[in-house]
Design a protein around this motif. Sequence first.
Motif, PDB file in Angstrom:
ATOM      1  N   VAL A  23     -87.632   0.009  27.428  1.00 50.22           N
ATOM      2  CA  VAL A  23     -87.252   0.470  28.910  1.00 50.22           C
ATOM      3  C   VAL A  23     -88.054  -0.642  29.577  1.00 50.22           C
ATOM      4  CG1 VAL A  23     -88.254   1.698  30.534  1.00 50.22           C
ATOM      5  CG2 VAL A  23     -86.231   3.014  28.050  1.00 50.22           C
ATOM      6  N   TRP A  24     -90.035  -0.768  28.687  1.00 51.69           N
ATOM      7  CA  TRP A  24     -90.109  -1.420  30.161  1.00 51.69           C
ATOM      8  C   TRP A  24     -91.461  -2.604  28.958  1.00 51.69           C
ATOM      9  CZ3 TRP A  24     -92.478  -0.018  34.548  1.00 51.69           C
ATOM     10  CH2 TRP A  24     -91.998   1.502  34.627  1.00 51.69           C
ATOM     11  N   PRO A  25     -89.814  -3.871  28.864  1.00 53.07           N
ATOM     12  CA  PRO A  25     -89.953  -4.600  27.957  1.00 53.07           C
ATOM     13  C   PRO A  25     -91.714  -5.625  28.379  1.00 53.07           C
ATOM     14  CG  PRO A  25     -88.513  -5.204  29.165  1.00 53.07           C
ATOM     15  CD  PRO A  25     -88.353  -3.719  29.600  1.00 53.07           C
ATOM     16  N   ASP A  26     -91.745  -5.913  29.688  1.00 55.09           N
ATOM     17  CA  ASP A  26     -92.300  -7.341  30.211  1.00 55.09           C
ATOM     18  C   ASP A  26     -94.052  -6.408  30.215  1.00 55.09           C
ATOM     19  OD1 ASP A  26     -90.616  -8.705  30.954  1.00 55.09           O
ATOM     20  OD2 ASP A  26     -91.187  -7.708  33.336  1.00 55.09           O
ATOM     21  N   GLU A  27     -94.273  -4.962  30.602  1.00 50.94           N
ATOM     22  CA  GLU A  27     -95.518  -4.453  30.694  1.00 50.94           C
ATOM     23  C   GLU A  27     -95.403  -4.190  29.126  1.00 50.94           C
ATOM     24  OE1 GLU A  27     -92.660  -3.791  32.136  1.00 50.94           O
ATOM     25  OE2 GLU A  27     -93.588  -3.705  34.318  1.00 50.94           O
ATOM     26  N   LEU A  28     -95.164  -4.246  27.769  1.00 50.67           N
ATOM     27  CA  LEU A  28     -95.326  -3.088  26.666  1.00 50.67           C
ATOM     28  C   LEU A  28     -95.048  -4.606  25.781  1.00 50.67           C
ATOM     29  CD1 LEU A  28     -93.735   0.084  27.193  1.00 50.67           C
ATOM     30  CD2 LEU A  28     -96.337  -0.675  27.282  1.00 50.67           C
ATOM     31  N   ALA A  29     -94.850  -5.931  26.154  1.00 52.40           N
ATOM     32  CA  ALA A  29     -94.733  -7.023  25.569  1.00 52.40           C
ATOM     33  C   ALA A  29     -95.377  -7.468  24.335  1.00 52.40           C
ATOM     34  CB  ALA A  29     -94.395  -7.932  25.909  1.00 52.40           C
ATOM     35  N   ASP A  30     -96.969  -7.114  24.691  1.00 50.80           N
ATOM     36  CA  ASP A  30     -97.860  -6.953  23.589  1.00 50.80           C
ATOM     37  C   ASP A  30     -98.781  -6.000  23.435  1.00 50.80           C
ATOM     38  OD1 ASP A  30     -99.083  -7.170  25.950  1.00 50.80           O
ATOM     39  OD2 ASP A  30    -100.573  -8.719  25.627  1.00 50.80           O
ATOM     40  N   ILE A  86     -94.368  14.938  19.113  1.00 55.95           N
ATOM     41  CA  ILE A  86     -95.025  13.657  18.838  1.00 55.95           C
ATOM     42  C   ILE A  86     -94.701  12.679  20.032  1.00 55.95           C
ATOM     43  CG2 ILE A  86     -95.372  11.950  17.339  1.00 55.95           C
ATOM     44  CD1 ILE A  86     -95.018  14.154  15.233  1.00 55.95           C
ATOM     45  N   GLU A  87     -93.913  12.930  20.664  1.00 57.64           N
ATOM     46  CA  GLU A  87     -92.474  11.905  21.624  1.00 57.64           C
ATOM     47  C   GLU A  87     -93.708  12.333  23.073  1.00 57.64           C
ATOM     48  OE1 GLU A  87     -89.221  12.308  21.758  1.00 57.64           O
ATOM     49  OE2 GLU A  87     -87.897  11.485  20.306  1.00 57.64           O
ATOM     50  N   GLY A  88     -93.517  13.167  23.038  1.00 60.08           N
ATOM     51  CA  GLY A  88     -94.629  13.741  24.381  1.00 60.08           C
ATOM     52  C   GLY A  88     -95.989  12.575  23.942  1.00 60.08           C
ATOM     53  N   CYS A  89     -96.418  12.727  23.216  1.00 59.01           N
ATOM     54  CA  CYS A  89     -97.593  11.967  22.787  1.00 59.01           C
ATOM     55  C   CYS A  89     -97.338  11.034  23.116  1.00 59.01           C
ATOM     56  CB  CYS A  89     -98.360  12.021  21.304  1.00 59.01           C
ATOM     57  SG  CYS A  89     -99.064  14.211  21.004  1.00 59.01           S
ATOM     58  N   VAL A  90     -96.711   9.806  22.490  1.00 56.13           N
ATOM     59  CA  VAL A  90     -96.736   8.504  22.614  1.00 56.13           C
ATOM     60  C   VAL A  90     -96.208   8.548  24.117  1.00 56.13           C
ATOM     61  CG1 VAL A  90     -94.643   6.359  22.299  1.00 56.13           C
ATOM     62  CG2 VAL A  90     -95.528   8.359  20.140  1.00 56.13           C
ATOM     63  N   PHE A  91     -95.421   8.982  25.477  1.00 58.50           N
ATOM     64  CA  PHE A  91     -95.169   8.523  26.663  1.00 58.50           C
ATOM     65  C   PHE A  91     -96.575   9.012  26.724  1.00 58.50           C
ATOM     66  CE2 PHE A  91     -91.305   9.096  25.468  1.00 58.50           C
ATOM     67  CZ  PHE A  91     -90.518   8.590  26.690  1.00 58.50           C
ATOM     68  N   ARG A  92     -97.613   9.356  26.944  1.00 60.21           N
ATOM     69  CA  ARG A  92     -99.331  10.130  27.808  1.00 60.21           C
ATOM     70  C   ARG A  92     -99.194   8.863  27.609  1.00 60.21           C
ATOM     71  NH1 ARG A  92     -99.076  16.463  26.386  1.00 60.21           N
ATOM     72  NH2 ARG A  92     -99.364  15.539  24.224  1.00 60.21           N
ATOM     73  N   ALA A  93     -99.775   8.440  26.714  1.00 63.90           N
ATOM     74  CA  ALA A  93    -100.571   7.472  25.516  1.00 63.90           C
ATOM     75  C   ALA A  93    -100.251   5.948  26.948  1.00 63.90           C
ATOM     76  CB  ALA A  93    -100.840   7.501  24.427  1.00 63.90           C
ATOM     77  N   VAL A  94     -98.533   6.206  26.842  1.00 62.38           N
ATOM     78  CA  VAL A  94     -98.578   4.713  27.395  1.00 62.38           C
ATOM     79  C   VAL A  94     -98.451   4.805  28.422  1.00 62.38           C
ATOM     80  CG1 VAL A  94     -96.014   3.002  27.613  1.00 62.38           C
ATOM     81  CG2 VAL A  94     -96.954   4.257  25.146  1.00 62.38           C
ATOM     82  N   ALA A  95     -98.413   6.022  29.197  1.00 68.14           N
ATOM     83  CA  ALA A  95     -98.891   6.261  30.805  1.00 68.14           C
ATOM     84  C   ALA A  95    -100.586   5.307  30.543  1.00 68.14           C
ATOM     85  CB  ALA A  95     -98.219   7.585  30.783  1.00 68.14           C
ATOM     86  N   GLU A  96    -101.057   6.300  30.007  1.00 67.29           N
ATOM     87  CA  GLU A  96    -102.115   6.405  30.901  1.00 67.29           C
ATOM     88  C   GLU A  96    -102.453   4.865  30.213  1.00 67.29           C
ATOM     89  OE1 GLU A  96    -106.691   7.324  27.796  1.00 67.29           O
ATOM     90  OE2 GLU A  96    -105.431   8.259  28.033  1.00 67.29           O
ATOM     91  N   LEU A  97    -102.429   3.578  29.475  1.00 65.71           N
ATOM     92  CA  LEU A  97    -101.863   2.416  28.727  1.00 65.71           C
ATOM     93  C   LEU A  97    -101.812   1.517  30.319  1.00 65.71           C
ATOM     94  CD1 LEU A  97    -103.135   0.261  27.376  1.00 65.71           C
ATOM     95  CD2 LEU A  97     -99.789   0.258  26.920  1.00 65.71           C
ATOM     96  N   LEU A  98    -100.794   2.249  30.642  1.00 72.48           N
ATOM     97  CA  LEU A  98    -100.321   1.589  32.501  1.00 72.48           C
ATOM     98  C   LEU A  98    -100.622   2.257  33.420  1.00 72.48           C
ATOM     99  CD1 LEU A  98     -95.990   1.170  31.176  1.00 72.48           C
ATOM    100  CD2 LEU A  98     -97.876  -0.801  30.469  1.00 72.48           C
ATOM    101  N   GLY A  99    -101.299   3.379  33.373  1.00 69.62           N
ATOM    102  CA  GLY A  99    -101.343   3.642  34.673  1.00 69.62           C
ATOM    103  C   GLY A  99    -100.388   4.373  35.539  1.00 69.62           C
ATOM    104  N   LYS A 100     -99.320   5.278  34.911  1.00 66.59           N
ATOM    105  CA  LYS A 100     -98.126   5.853  35.571  1.00 66.59           C
ATOM    106  C   LYS A 100     -98.281   7.292  35.136  1.00 66.59           C
ATOM    107  CE  LYS A 100     -95.631   1.770  35.454  1.00 66.59           C
ATOM    108  NZ  LYS A 100     -95.586   1.519  36.717  1.00 66.59           N
ATOM    109  N   ASP A 101     -97.308   7.955  35.809  1.00 67.21           N
ATOM    110  CA  ASP A 101     -97.072   9.650  35.693  1.00 67.21           C
ATOM    111  C   ASP A 101     -96.126   8.907  34.355  1.00 67.21           C
ATOM    112  OD1 ASP A 101     -95.406  11.940  36.111  1.00 67.21           O
ATOM    113  OD2 ASP A 101     -96.785  12.046  35.918  1.00 67.21           O
ATOM    114  N   PRO A 102     -96.353  10.218  32.888  1.00 61.34           N
ATOM    115  CA  PRO A 102     -95.459  10.032  32.354  1.00 61.34           C
ATOM    116  C   PRO A 102     -94.249   9.917  32.514  1.00 61.34           C
ATOM    117  CG  PRO A 102     -97.036  11.545  31.312  1.00 61.34           C
ATOM    118  CD  PRO A 102     -97.659  10.844  32.766  1.00 61.34           C
ATOM    119  N   TRP A 103     -93.611  10.860  32.763  1.00 56.83           N
ATOM    120  CA  TRP A 103     -92.359  10.866  33.433  1.00 56.83           C
ATOM    121  C   TRP A 103     -91.991  10.459  34.584  1.00 56.83           C
ATOM    122  CZ3 TRP A 103     -89.934  15.228  31.656  1.00 56.83           C
ATOM    123  CH2 TRP A 103     -90.229  16.454  31.837  1.00 56.83           C
TER     124      TRP A 103
END
Length: 147
Positions: free
Chosen positions: A58-65, A120-137
Amino acid sequence: MPRNRRTSSQPPATSRWRSRHGRGARGPVTGPHLPMLNNRIDFFDMTIASTADYLKGVWPDELADVHFEVAATPIGNTGSDGVDRWSVDHARRRVVFYRVPIQRLTKLHRDDEQHRRMYIEGCVFRAVAELLGKDPWDLAPDRFRHF
């Protein structure tokens, strides 16, 4: 004069392929006709990996590395209840999920495979949202539209 059996240089033919109790060599516990054994660790790792792959699609550029890792427990205790569920390293672009706190310290209203997977999926969404500075939803709005 009778021969002494203990002086023989070669063991009897039956001892080469049988144990001392006569049962034979050990075999595998599961054969090719049985499904592979599933356990909590494999379930956790596969859920983290599949959710991370989905978000990378879904976010290939932001999560590539970004590197997603799984560890057993955190080193320090800084979470709201004393134990972290994940840690985000912005400089290294790394997210580490801690398996034991996520699995053991979770209070689910229904403890079955579907609810564990959703947590577990919610934890992944919240952690990635924290990394990208976005809301998990905002990470995957179309994924939960049918709920």
